[in-house]
Design a protein around this motif. Structure first.
Motif, PDB file in Angstrom:
ATOM      1  N   PRO A 335     -77.185  -3.626 -25.603  1.00 51.91           N
ATOM      2  CA  PRO A 335     -76.928  -4.130 -24.741  1.00 51.91           C
ATOM      3  C   PRO A 335     -75.343  -4.196 -24.382  1.00 51.91           C
ATOM      4  CG  PRO A 335     -78.311  -5.533 -26.142  1.00 51.91           C
ATOM      5  CD  PRO A 335     -78.188  -4.146 -26.616  1.00 51.91           C
ATOM      6  N   VAL A 336     -74.783  -4.483 -23.007  1.00 51.21           N
ATOM      7  CA  VAL A 336     -73.414  -4.409 -22.754  1.00 51.21           C
ATOM      8  C   VAL A 336     -72.581  -5.523 -23.447  1.00 51.21           C
ATOM      9  CG1 VAL A 336     -71.785  -4.499 -20.944  1.00 51.21           C
ATOM     10  CG2 VAL A 336     -73.924  -3.345 -20.297  1.00 51.21           C
ATOM     11  N   ALA A 337     -73.199  -6.559 -23.587  1.00 47.92           N
ATOM     12  CA  ALA A 337     -72.374  -7.699 -24.392  1.00 47.92           C
ATOM     13  C   ALA A 337     -72.155  -7.198 -25.858  1.00 47.92           C
ATOM     14  CB  ALA A 337     -72.856  -8.901 -24.302  1.00 47.92           C
ATOM     15  N   GLU A 338     -72.880  -6.628 -26.348  1.00 47.81           N
ATOM     16  CA  GLU A 338     -72.913  -6.208 -27.932  1.00 47.81           C
ATOM     17  C   GLU A 338     -71.863  -5.120 -27.973  1.00 47.81           C
ATOM     18  OE1 GLU A 338     -75.744  -4.727 -31.578  1.00 47.81           O
ATOM     19  OE2 GLU A 338     -76.658  -5.373 -29.533  1.00 47.81           O
ATOM     20  N   MET A 339     -72.187  -4.249 -27.050  1.00 45.71           N
ATOM     21  CA  MET A 339     -70.875  -2.998 -27.132  1.00 45.71           C
ATOM     22  C   MET A 339     -69.600  -3.532 -27.012  1.00 45.71           C
ATOM     23  SD  MET A 339     -73.020   0.156 -25.675  1.00 45.71           S
ATOM     24  CE  MET A 339     -71.839   1.383 -26.313  1.00 45.71           C
ATOM     25  N   ALA A 340     -69.576  -4.569 -26.129  1.00 47.77           N
ATOM     26  CA  ALA A 340     -68.106  -5.224 -25.865  1.00 47.77           C
ATOM     27  C   ALA A 340     -67.372  -5.816 -26.933  1.00 47.77           C
ATOM     28  CB  ALA A 340     -68.082  -5.737 -24.513  1.00 47.77           C
ATOM     29  N   GLU A 341     -68.472  -6.397 -27.862  1.00 49.50           N
ATOM     30  CA  GLU A 341     -67.870  -7.102 -28.836  1.00 49.50           C
ATOM     31  C   GLU A 341     -67.600  -6.592 -30.209  1.00 49.50           C
ATOM     32  OE1 GLU A 341     -70.590 -10.462 -29.302  1.00 49.50           O
ATOM     33  OE2 GLU A 341     -69.949 -11.198 -27.394  1.00 49.50           O
ATOM     34  N   SER A 342     -68.571  -5.566 -30.344  1.00 52.44           N
ATOM     35  CA  SER A 342     -68.542  -4.828 -31.641  1.00 52.44           C
ATOM     36  C   SER A 342     -68.486  -3.376 -31.720  1.00 52.44           C
ATOM     37  CB  SER A 342     -69.929  -5.029 -32.433  1.00 52.44           C
ATOM     38  OG  SER A 342     -69.786  -4.310 -33.701  1.00 52.44           O
ATOM     39  N   LEU A 343     -67.508  -2.848 -32.403  1.00 52.06           N
ATOM     40  CA  LEU A 343     -67.066  -1.478 -32.505  1.00 52.06           C
ATOM     41  C   LEU A 343     -68.102  -0.650 -33.097  1.00 52.06           C
ATOM     42  CD1 LEU A 343     -63.036  -1.331 -32.714  1.00 52.06           C
ATOM     43  CD2 LEU A 343     -64.299  -0.895 -30.787  1.00 52.06           C
ATOM     44  N   ARG A 414     -64.245  -4.450 -24.173  1.00 56.54           N
ATOM     45  CA  ARG A 414     -64.191  -5.457 -23.106  1.00 56.54           C
ATOM     46  C   ARG A 414     -65.274  -5.124 -22.255  1.00 56.54           C
ATOM     47  NH1 ARG A 414     -62.197  -4.151 -18.053  1.00 56.54           N
ATOM     48  NH2 ARG A 414     -60.872  -2.455 -17.786  1.00 56.54           N
ATOM     49  N   MET A 415     -65.427  -6.208 -21.510  1.00 56.77           N
ATOM     50  CA  MET A 415     -66.677  -5.943 -20.468  1.00 56.77           C
ATOM     51  C   MET A 415     -65.817  -5.901 -18.924  1.00 56.77           C
ATOM     52  SD  MET A 415     -69.539  -8.862 -21.365  1.00 56.77           S
ATOM     53  CE  MET A 415     -70.473  -8.363 -19.869  1.00 56.77           C
ATOM     54  N   SER A 416     -66.197  -5.199 -18.145  1.00 48.15           N
ATOM     55  CA  SER A 416     -65.812  -4.706 -16.790  1.00 48.15           C
ATOM     56  C   SER A 416     -65.419  -6.268 -16.018  1.00 48.15           C
ATOM     57  CB  SER A 416     -66.551  -3.553 -16.064  1.00 48.15           C
ATOM     58  OG  SER A 416     -67.776  -4.223 -15.636  1.00 48.15           O
ATOM     59  N   SER A 417     -66.503  -7.232 -16.163  1.00 49.05           N
ATOM     60  CA  SER A 417     -66.299  -8.235 -15.299  1.00 49.05           C
ATOM     61  C   SER A 417     -67.090  -9.503 -16.081  1.00 49.05           C
ATOM     62  CB  SER A 417     -67.052  -8.142 -14.163  1.00 49.05           C
ATOM     63  OG  SER A 417     -67.004  -9.304 -13.368  1.00 49.05           O
ATOM     64  N   THR A 418     -66.605 -10.526 -16.071  1.00 49.99           N
ATOM     65  CA  THR A 418     -67.004 -11.653 -16.958  1.00 49.99           C
ATOM     66  C   THR A 418     -67.452 -12.471 -15.884  1.00 49.99           C
ATOM     67  OG1 THR A 418     -64.893 -12.697 -16.738  1.00 49.99           O
ATOM     68  CG2 THR A 418     -65.170 -11.497 -18.815  1.00 49.99           C
ATOM     69  N   LEU A 419     -67.197 -12.435 -14.703  1.00 46.93           N
ATOM     70  CA  LEU A 419     -67.823 -13.148 -13.533  1.00 46.93           C
ATOM     71  C   LEU A 419     -69.373 -12.828 -13.291  1.00 46.93           C
ATOM     72  CD1 LEU A 419     -64.937 -13.191 -11.099  1.00 46.93           C
ATOM     73  CD2 LEU A 419     -65.665 -15.106 -12.738  1.00 46.93           C
ATOM     74  N   THR A 420     -69.625 -11.592 -13.255  1.00 50.63           N
ATOM     75  CA  THR A 420     -70.979 -11.108 -13.180  1.00 50.63           C
ATOM     76  C   THR A 420     -71.413 -10.205 -14.318  1.00 50.63           C
ATOM     77  OG1 THR A 420     -70.138  -9.309 -11.946  1.00 50.63           O
ATOM     78  CG2 THR A 420     -70.902 -11.111 -10.521  1.00 50.63           C
ATOM     79  N   PRO A 421     -71.722 -10.837 -15.582  1.00 51.35           N
ATOM     80  CA  PRO A 421     -72.117 -10.075 -16.708  1.00 51.35           C
ATOM     81  C   PRO A 421     -73.233  -9.381 -16.641  1.00 51.35           C
ATOM     82  CG  PRO A 421     -72.476 -12.372 -17.014  1.00 51.35           C
ATOM     83  CD  PRO A 421     -71.669 -12.243 -15.780  1.00 51.35           C
ATOM     84  N   ALA A 424     -72.257  -5.779 -15.381  1.00 49.90           N
ATOM     85  CA  ALA A 424     -71.045  -5.346 -15.896  1.00 49.90           C
ATOM     86  C   ALA A 424     -71.367  -4.344 -16.683  1.00 49.90           C
ATOM     87  CB  ALA A 424     -70.271  -6.441 -16.641  1.00 49.90           C
ATOM     88  N   ILE A 425     -70.056  -3.396 -17.098  1.00 52.24           N
ATOM     89  CA  ILE A 425     -70.408  -2.330 -17.931  1.00 52.24           C
ATOM     90  C   ILE A 425     -69.542  -2.451 -19.186  1.00 52.24           C
ATOM     91  CG2 ILE A 425     -71.031  -0.692 -16.305  1.00 52.24           C
ATOM     92  CD1 ILE A 425     -68.186   0.271 -16.346  1.00 52.24           C
ATOM     93  N   ALA A 426     -69.747  -1.747 -20.309  1.00 49.76           N
ATOM     94  CA  ALA A 426     -68.870  -1.940 -21.347  1.00 49.76           C
ATOM     95  C   ALA A 426     -67.748  -0.863 -21.204  1.00 49.76           C
ATOM     96  CB  ALA A 426     -69.625  -1.618 -22.737  1.00 49.76           C
ATOM     97  N   VAL A 427     -66.624  -1.224 -21.524  1.00 47.63           N
ATOM     98  CA  VAL A 427     -65.398  -0.391 -21.193  1.00 47.63           C
ATOM     99  C   VAL A 427     -64.581  -0.475 -22.621  1.00 47.63           C
ATOM    100  CG1 VAL A 427     -63.085   0.083 -20.099  1.00 47.63           C
ATOM    101  CG2 VAL A 427     -65.134  -1.267 -18.889  1.00 47.63           C
ATOM    102  N   LEU A 428     -64.510   0.935 -23.258  1.00 48.62           N
ATOM    103  CA  LEU A 428     -63.751   1.293 -24.435  1.00 48.62           C
ATOM    104  C   LEU A 428     -62.292   1.994 -23.982  1.00 48.62           C
ATOM    105  CD1 LEU A 428     -63.982   0.734 -27.253  1.00 48.62           C
ATOM    106  CD2 LEU A 428     -64.993   3.169 -27.408  1.00 48.62           C
ATOM    107  N   ARG A 429     -61.382   1.540 -24.615  1.00 56.89           N
ATOM    108  CA  ARG A 429     -60.145   1.947 -24.437  1.00 56.89           C
ATOM    109  C   ARG A 429     -59.405   2.285 -25.625  1.00 56.89           C
ATOM    110  NH1 ARG A 429     -55.124  -1.582 -22.343  1.00 56.89           N
ATOM    111  NH2 ARG A 429     -55.408  -2.119 -24.604  1.00 56.89           N
ATOM    112  N   SER A 430     -58.840   3.637 -25.792  1.00 57.83           N
ATOM    113  CA  SER A 430     -58.047   4.213 -26.848  1.00 57.83           C
ATOM    114  C   SER A 430     -56.531   3.700 -27.044  1.00 57.83           C
ATOM    115  CB  SER A 430     -58.362   5.432 -27.215  1.00 57.83           C
ATOM    116  OG  SER A 430     -57.480   6.038 -28.300  1.00 57.83           O
ATOM    117  N   ASN A 431     -56.388   3.002 -28.100  1.00 56.86           N
ATOM    118  CA  ASN A 431     -54.792   2.481 -28.112  1.00 56.86           C
ATOM    119  C   ASN A 431     -53.939   3.688 -29.169  1.00 56.86           C
ATOM    120  OD1 ASN A 431     -55.169   0.112 -27.060  1.00 56.86           O
ATOM    121  ND2 ASN A 431     -55.988  -0.759 -29.071  1.00 56.86           N
TER     122      ASN A 431
END
Length: 518
Positions: A335-343, A414-421, A424-431
């Motif tokens: 699920p996208v929400a799970e991927m956006a919350e947990s690494l 994060r999620m690409s959009s919180t208005l239409t979850p 949305a897709i799960a987005v990961l960014r490297s710091n």
């Protein structure tokens, strides 16, 4: 009286006429003409043509006189416009949009070696990263041209590395058996050249009988073969879609080790030297290949469960780290929400590069001549102290186990959009590698890098604040400067010192007499 007035008025008229002529002879700053010459040419034209109703057409005649003066200076020939850089690039990109007439229609059911770059660009646009729709379309066609010309098995858009003068569009492709043979032949040729140079040096030393140094440099760590470790994939780069693709050379452990110690911007020229300390063994093409290997090892991720390690019989007894994986056909998506919350739902699917510069550690303390046919070291009576093997995280390690650097979390999800979850897709960014992104939705995911090719090095240097200025020393009688004494005061002080000295001498004399009497 009347004669004097008439003479005075005539002089005034002459002066006014002279001033008027001066005004009429003044040239215009725009056309360089003056009114006197223009009126002269105008009257000559009126006398020559004698048109009717001169007062009504005098403006048109004046306009014709001015136009006639510039017609001789103007040429009917026009200079050809210079070809701009954008037009030249468009001319080079034209073959991307042309289709050969004799090209056969491809079977839709046939598996293509190139993924749908337009679809990837659509998802990347939702993630807030990418190259834009127009450039992505041109890159798609350029990748298609690369696949057809090089007959690649697999190819994908790795990303774009920015440079000072030009940028690099990077394509990642799977190696072929022919490339492995070419690499092996090139390595053998390099070894033969080294042997010839060594034999030539030894012959010269025998003739000159010069003293030889006993220093032996440390052994060079061999690079991994094509198709394994840091050289698992082959990379092609081009500066713009439509320009020729250039294949990058394979990377060596020495290049990766030095690349970790330097920070250099790319110039956009593959043959440019890399001036750094410690010296980099190669040019910008080698440095670019080393940075691509480092970025891939640290940022190429996928949803957990999408890949699985290939398990074969007898693998359980082998403790060596696995370096291969395969697609899990039973993967149902996360699920996208799970991927956006947990690494923990993301894993690394590219091997970690060890401090040695390889993905698999090699014991350099063992002489290659002592290896048997199976590649294992033969037992000797005197076994030297073997170095401790370098071990890295295994393949498909979750991102939750990545360590922080400079008090910065390695990833941001994060999620690409919180208005239409629901869409949305799960987005990961490297710091740690700014510019590296990944997205995932359902059973689809992709990685891309768009940046300068440099790792995050912490916050920028900020100089220390200068200390507060010191306060004035407190004033007291001990440090207060005394006034110079007057002449009378100096005389009184001198007399007092003389009396004191005389009294002290008398006291010493009396002490000596008392000692003599005793």
């Amino acid at each position: 009286m009347e004669g004097k007035q008439s003479s005075g008025s005539s002089e005034q008229r002459l002066q006014a006429a002279a001033m008027l002529k001066t005004v009429m002879l003044k040239q215009s700053t725009r056309s360089g003409l003056n009114l006197y010459d223009h009126l002269t040419q105008l009257l000559i034209k009126v006398m020559d043509e004698q048109p009717q109703d001169v007062v009504d057409v005098i403006e048109d005649i004046s306009h014709d006189v001015k136009r006639a003066l510039f017609e001789d200076k103007q040429s009917t020939l026009r200079d050809l416009p210079r070809t701009t850089a954008a037009e030249l690039l468009a001319e080079q990109q034209r073959p991307l949009f042309s289709r050969p007439e004799d090209a056969e229609q491809e079977d839709e059911l046939e598996e293509t070696p190139l993924p749908n770059v337009n679809e990837i660009g659509f998802y990347m646009e939702q993630a807030g990263v990418g190259l834009g729709r127009e450039e992505m379309q041109r890159v798609f066609l350029a990748l298609k041209q690369l696949v057809e010309s090089q007959e690649l098995l697999r190819c994908r858009l790795w990303g774009k590395i920015l440079g000072i003068e030009c940028n690099y569009i990077v394509a990642e492709a799977e190696c072929r058996e022919r490339e492995e043979e070419e690499e092996q032949i090139s390595d053998e040729a390099a070894e033969e050249e080294e042997r010839e140079a060594e034999t030539q040096e030894s012959d010269e030393n025998e003739i000159d009988l010069l003293p030889q140094s006993t220093y032996k440099p440390p052994p060079v760590v061999p690079k991994e073969p094509i198709g394994t470790g840091a050289n698992k994939f082959v990379y092609y780069v081009c500066k713009e879609p439509g320009l020729p693709w250039v294949k990058l050379p394979s990377v060596s452990p020495a290049q990766i080790t030095v690349a970790r110690q330097i920070r250099k911007f790319f110039t956009g020229k593959l043959d440019a030297p890399v001036n750094s300390y410690p010296p980099f063994p190669g040019n910008e093409a080698n440095y670019l290949r080393a940075q691509i290997a480092r970025i891939s090892a640290g940022t190429q991720v996928s949803p957990q469960g999408f890949f699985q390690t290939g398990e074969e019989e007898g693998d359980e007894e082998d403790e060596a780290p696995r370096d291969s994986y395969e697609v899990n056909s039973d993967f149902e998506g996360v699920p996208v929400a799970e991927m956006a919350e947990s690494l923990s739902t993301w894993v690394h699917h590219v091997q970690h590069i060890l401090p040695q510069g390889r993905c698999t550690w090699m014991n350099m303390a063992v002489n290659p001549e002592d290896l048997n046919e199976e590649g294992e070291a033969e037992e000797t009576e005197e076994e030297p102290d073997e170095p401790e093997p370098e071990v890295g995280p295994p393949l498909l390690t979750p991102l939750s186990k990545d360590e922080e650097m400079f008090n910065t979390p390695p990833w941001t999800s994060r999620m690409s959009s919180t208005l239409t979850p629901q869409h949305a897709i799960a987005v990961l960014r490297s710091n740690l590698w700014p510019g590296a992104f990944a997205y995932a939705c359902a059973k689809k995911f992709e990685n891309i890098y768009v940046g300068w090719g440099l790792k995050y090095a912490g916050e920028g240097y900020s100089p220390l604040v200068p200390p507060q200025p010191q306060r004035e020393y407190p004033s007291d009688p001990e440090i207060t400067e005394a006034l110079d004494p007057s002449l009378e005061e100096e005389q009184v002080l001198r007399e007092a010192l003389e009396e004191q000295q005389a009294a002290q001498e008398e006291l010493e004399d009396t002490d000596e007499e008392d000692e003599d009497d005793d």
